[in-house]
Design a protein around this motif. Structure first.
Motif, short mmCIF file in Angstrom:
data_model
loop_
_atom_site.label_atom_id
_atom_site.label_comp_id
_atom_site.label_asym_id
_atom_site.label_seq_id
_atom_site.Cartn_x
_atom_site.Cartn_y
_atom_site.Cartn_z
N MET A 1 0.88 -1.17 0.09
CA MET A 1 0.00 -0.02 -0.18
C MET A 1 0.83 1.07 0.12
O MET A 1 1.87 1.18 0.60
CB MET A 1 -0.82 0.23 1.09
N ASN A 2 0.48 2.17 -0.85
CA ASN A 2 1.21 3.49 -0.75
C ASN A 2 0.83 4.29 0.75
O ASN A 2 -0.08 4.15 1.09
CB ASN A 2 0.96 4.11 -2.20
N PRO A 3 1.61 5.30 0.91
CA PRO A 3 1.50 6.16 1.96
C PRO A 3 0.08 6.83 1.92
O PRO A 3 -0.41 6.94 3.24
CB PRO A 3 2.58 7.00 1.87
N PHE A 4 -0.49 7.24 0.69
CA PHE A 4 -1.68 8.19 0.74
C PHE A 4 -2.89 7.26 1.30
O PHE A 4 -3.76 7.43 2.08
CB PHE A 4 -1.83 8.36 -0.73
N GLU A 5 -2.72 5.85 0.75
CA GLU A 5 -3.89 4.66 1.08
C GLU A 5 -3.80 4.76 2.60
O GLU A 5 -4.69 4.57 3.39
CB GLU A 5 -3.39 3.61 0.38
N VAL A 6 -2.56 4.25 3.07
CA VAL A 6 -2.19 4.28 4.70
C VAL A 6 -2.98 5.37 5.58
O VAL A 6 -3.58 5.17 6.31
CB VAL A 6 -0.94 3.87 4.93
N PHE A 7 -2.44 6.51 5.14
CA PHE A 7 -3.14 7.66 5.78
C PHE A 7 -4.46 7.88 5.53
O PHE A 7 -5.16 8.05 6.71
CB PHE A 7 -2.40 9.01 4.79
N LEU A 8 -5.05 7.58 4.55
CA LEU A 8 -6.57 7.83 4.64
C LEU A 8 -7.24 6.70 5.43
O LEU A 8 -8.00 6.92 6.11
CB LEU A 8 -7.06 7.61 3.13
N GLU A 9 -6.56 5.48 5.38
CA GLU A 9 -7.27 4.23 6.19
C GLU A 9 -7.02 4.63 7.69
O GLU A 9 -8.17 4.51 8.46
CB GLU A 9 -6.48 2.97 6.01
N ILE A 10 -5.91 5.31 8.08
CA ILE A 10 -5.80 5.59 9.81
C ILE A 10 -6.64 6.82 9.95
O ILE A 10 -7.46 6.59 11.02
CB ILE A 10 -4.41 6.09 9.73
N VAL A 11 -7.01 7.78 9.15
CA VAL A 11 -7.71 8.81 9.43
C VAL A 11 -9.16 8.60 9.55
O VAL A 11 -9.97 8.88 10.40
CB VAL A 11 -7.34 10.32 8.76
N LEU A 12 -9.65 7.91 8.36
CA LEU A 12 -10.91 7.35 8.38
C LEU A 12 -11.19 6.35 9.53
O LEU A 12 -12.48 6.36 10.14
CB LEU A 12 -11.20 6.62 7.43
N GLN A 13 -10.20 5.33 9.91
CA GLN A 13 -10.60 4.67 11.33
C GLN A 13 -11.05 5.26 12.38
O GLN A 13 -11.71 4.98 13.23
CB GLN A 13 -9.20 3.81 11.35
N PHE A 14 -10.49 6.31 12.66
CA PHE A 14 -10.41 7.44 13.92
C PHE A 14 -11.25 8.66 13.59
O PHE A 14 -11.04 9.59 14.29
CB PHE A 14 -9.27 7.61 14.45
#
Length: 110
Positions: free
Chosen positions: A1-14
């Motif tokens: 996964m690229n950093p943009f996808e990881v960023f979005l997953e983290i912020v959406l999770q919380f």
């Protein structure tokens, strides 16, 4: 996964986009965990630190995988981006999320 996808997953999770409420404290925990993984700690070591891992257990494997498969510089950029996100006011956070969803071709959540 690229950093943009990881960023979005983290912020959406919380995030609760309906009420524009954000658990910045949990995003900060994710940043701390990313540093630990970047520096070579294992998932078991992070899980043993309950103060650090509590409430973010669902993303720990995901964070470990990202940190282990990317160079430290990429992990540092993700940490910096998450830090900027936590410092932004709620309306800006909503716009940042919408921008990331658009850039990644996801359906914008409102």
């Amino acid at each position: 996964m690229n950093p943009f996808e990881v960023f979005l997953e983290i912020v959406l999770q919380f995030s609760d986009l309906r009420w524009s409420e954000f658990r910045d404290d949990l995003v900060v925990k994710c940043m701390k965990v990313l540093r630990k993984f970047r520096d070579g700690q294992t998932l078991e070591e992070v899980l043993s630190d309950k103060k650090l891992s509590s409430e973010i257990e669902s993303v720990l494997g995901f964070l470990e995988s990202f940190a282990k498969t990317n160079p430290p510089e990429v992990t540092n950029r993700l940490i910096d981006a998450l830090n900027m996100f936590t410092k932004a006011p709620a309306p800006c956070k909503v716009k940042i999320i919408a921008l990331m969803e658009t850039m990644l071709g996801r359906e914008v959540q409102r």
